[in-house]
Scaffold this motif. Sequence first.
Motif, short mmCIF file in Angstrom:
data_model
loop_
_atom_site.label_atom_id
_atom_site.label_comp_id
_atom_site.label_asym_id
_atom_site.label_seq_id
_atom_site.Cartn_x
_atom_site.Cartn_y
_atom_site.Cartn_z
N SER A 212 0.91 -1.17 -0.16
CA SER A 212 0.09 0.15 -0.07
C SER A 212 0.83 1.16 0.03
O SER A 212 1.30 1.68 0.95
CB SER A 212 -0.83 0.08 1.45
OG SER A 212 -1.82 -1.24 1.26
N ASN A 213 1.21 1.57 -1.35
CA ASN A 213 2.04 3.01 -1.13
C ASN A 213 1.61 4.03 -0.67
O ASN A 213 2.49 5.00 -0.28
CB ASN A 213 2.30 2.91 -2.96
CG ASN A 213 3.16 1.86 -3.29
OD1 ASN A 213 4.24 1.40 -2.89
ND2 ASN A 213 2.52 1.34 -4.66
N SER A 214 0.22 4.22 -0.55
CA SER A 214 -0.33 5.61 -0.02
C SER A 214 -0.02 5.44 1.66
O SER A 214 0.27 6.66 1.88
CB SER A 214 -1.97 5.43 -0.07
OG SER A 214 -2.41 4.38 0.41
N TYR A 215 -0.02 4.45 1.93
CA TYR A 215 0.49 4.27 3.50
C TYR A 215 1.90 4.88 3.71
O TYR A 215 2.34 5.48 4.56
CB TYR A 215 0.09 2.88 3.86
CG TYR A 215 -1.27 2.33 4.42
CD1 TYR A 215 -2.20 3.35 4.45
CD2 TYR A 215 -1.42 1.26 5.00
CE1 TYR A 215 -3.60 3.24 4.65
CE2 TYR A 215 -2.63 0.96 5.47
CZ TYR A 215 -3.78 1.83 5.23
OH TYR A 215 -4.94 1.49 5.69
N ILE A 216 2.73 4.18 2.83
CA ILE A 216 4.19 4.40 2.90
C ILE A 216 4.55 5.95 2.69
O ILE A 216 5.11 6.71 3.26
CB ILE A 216 4.97 3.70 1.68
CG1 ILE A 216 4.84 2.03 2.17
CG2 ILE A 216 6.56 4.00 1.80
CD1 ILE A 216 5.57 1.71 3.61
N SER A 322 -0.22 -3.75 -11.63
CA SER A 322 0.11 -2.60 -12.46
C SER A 322 0.21 -1.15 -11.74
O SER A 322 0.92 -0.38 -11.89
CB SER A 322 -0.53 -2.83 -13.88
OG SER A 322 -0.19 -1.77 -14.74
N ARG A 323 -0.85 -0.97 -11.03
CA ARG A 323 -1.16 0.21 -10.59
C ARG A 323 -0.10 0.36 -9.45
O ARG A 323 0.30 1.70 -9.43
CB ARG A 323 -2.58 0.35 -9.89
CG ARG A 323 -3.68 0.43 -10.78
CD ARG A 323 -5.11 1.04 -10.14
NE ARG A 323 -5.48 0.25 -8.92
CZ ARG A 323 -6.13 -0.96 -9.09
NH1 ARG A 323 -6.65 -1.54 -10.34
NH2 ARG A 323 -6.36 -1.74 -7.91
N GLN A 324 0.16 -0.28 -8.80
CA GLN A 324 1.19 -0.24 -7.62
C GLN A 324 2.35 -0.28 -8.04
O GLN A 324 3.30 0.82 -7.73
CB GLN A 324 1.23 -1.59 -6.93
CG GLN A 324 0.04 -1.78 -5.97
CD GLN A 324 0.29 -3.25 -5.22
OE1 GLN A 324 0.60 -4.13 -5.76
NE2 GLN A 324 -0.47 -3.01 -4.03
N LEU A 325 2.75 -0.66 -9.34
CA LEU A 325 4.09 -0.39 -9.97
C LEU A 325 4.09 0.91 -10.43
O LEU A 325 5.19 1.93 -10.22
CB LEU A 325 4.27 -1.41 -11.18
CG LEU A 325 5.61 -1.02 -12.20
CD1 LEU A 325 7.15 -0.96 -11.06
CD2 LEU A 325 5.57 -2.11 -13.35
N GLN A 326 2.94 1.69 -11.03
CA GLN A 326 3.21 2.81 -11.69
C GLN A 326 3.06 4.06 -10.34
O GLN A 326 3.66 4.80 -10.42
CB GLN A 326 1.55 3.34 -12.32
CG GLN A 326 1.67 2.44 -13.68
CD GLN A 326 2.69 2.70 -14.61
OE1 GLN A 326 3.03 4.03 -14.76
NE2 GLN A 326 3.43 1.76 -15.30
N ASN A 327 2.57 3.46 -9.34
CA ASN A 327 2.58 4.62 -8.15
C ASN A 327 4.04 4.61 -7.58
O ASN A 327 4.40 5.37 -7.18
CB ASN A 327 1.69 4.01 -6.96
CG ASN A 327 0.30 4.25 -7.28
OD1 ASN A 327 -0.32 4.96 -7.92
ND2 ASN A 327 -0.56 3.37 -6.77
#
Length: 427
Positions: A212-216, A322-327
């Motif tokens: 969860s990149n938003s958390y990071i 794919s979305r996580q990679l883009q984030n």
Amino acid sequence: MRLDLVEQSEQVEQVELEVLVVPVPTILPPQEHYNDISDLSSESDDVSVPEAVAPTQSIATSRLRREIRKPARYDGMVAYALAVITGVSYMRVSFSACNQAQPIVSFPQQYRKDKVVVVLGATGTGKSRLSIDLATRFPAEIVNSDKMQVYKGLDIVTNKVTHEERRGVPHHLLGFVDPNVDFTTLDFRRHASAAVESIVRCNRLPIIVGGSNSYIKALVNDDVEFQSKYECCLLWVDVSLPVLYSVVSERVDEMVEAGLVDEVREMFDPNADYGHGIRRAIGVSEMDRLLRSGSKSDGKTEAVLLEEAIEKIKSNTCKLASRQLQNILRLQNQFEWKMHRLDATKAFAKRGGGGDAAAWEKFVLEPSTIILDKFLYRNAMSFIIGATPMVAATVAGTTHYHNLFKIFFFFGPSACLKYFFFLLGDN
């Protein structure tokens, strides 16, 4: 650091030695490791340590207010030992060559950030595996940053690590939130900060891991207080998308075999909102049509609905990856995050072929271990480069200084000093 042997009489010559000393790790061993420093004593050349100003979040200065006896010929090691114990980068020590004179030791107040490791990556890339592997090589604990794994329940759907997979490594923020509430980024920041602080207080390394990149981002980039207290090392586990899609598909099949359908059926509620809490997890809403059919459908229809649900889970998981990679790429470019990319493609490409473990070791675990070694111990070479010739020659060998760091980490400064004196004796 500057060591001045100050002239006290006409028979004493003034000698100046330039020694640059920087602490080895920023993670200090438990308090009990400091209790037997005086065991290294010698009957000559007393060095007393008076009031010291230690940096923020370091060992309490009261532990340093004791007498340490050492042979005078180890003056460089004395300085190094004090630096290791206090965690300060520089100090000024004045030694008298006369036995009667009392040395003056002054420690400049210096702020030192604690170390935190963050493991990022798309779903299915092996982030949890890497974090646990690293936690078995370093004295570390893991903080979960996956927004679905924070919830209680649905362990198969959310792919939580099992107790066996944890291998005894403590995990925080895993399966502790009510599944019906929304756990926001602000909630994560508060709980993660508390978890990291508790881990650091136990002199261990926090490893934050999750997709969860938003958390990071909320913690590492948006939390000013966190930035002021911690220095982060970002490890990015990456797998090429074609290979990752295959891995994800295989993992979904394994989850179905492990009981995913029954797990979702147990908490199924036809009136539930799939936009809140744990029901947002991939694998829940996709099963809705199948579970609504219940006993109304025959075996053939149920099989078709199950296959459709499984394909939707696979498709949505691939889209998530794919979305996580883009984030991750956006975070890297927008905020100029320095990430250490670990390409695990070869490890996963060999899945089922017998080469998975070897490839993982070669392309992921060993490189990340080297990165963390440098991150935790990177300033120690300044000591070797700037030390007296005797000390520099003693620890210049890769095996020696690496062993020294490991001994400090796991057995404390007393054992570290004893090992150092052993090396000096051999030289």
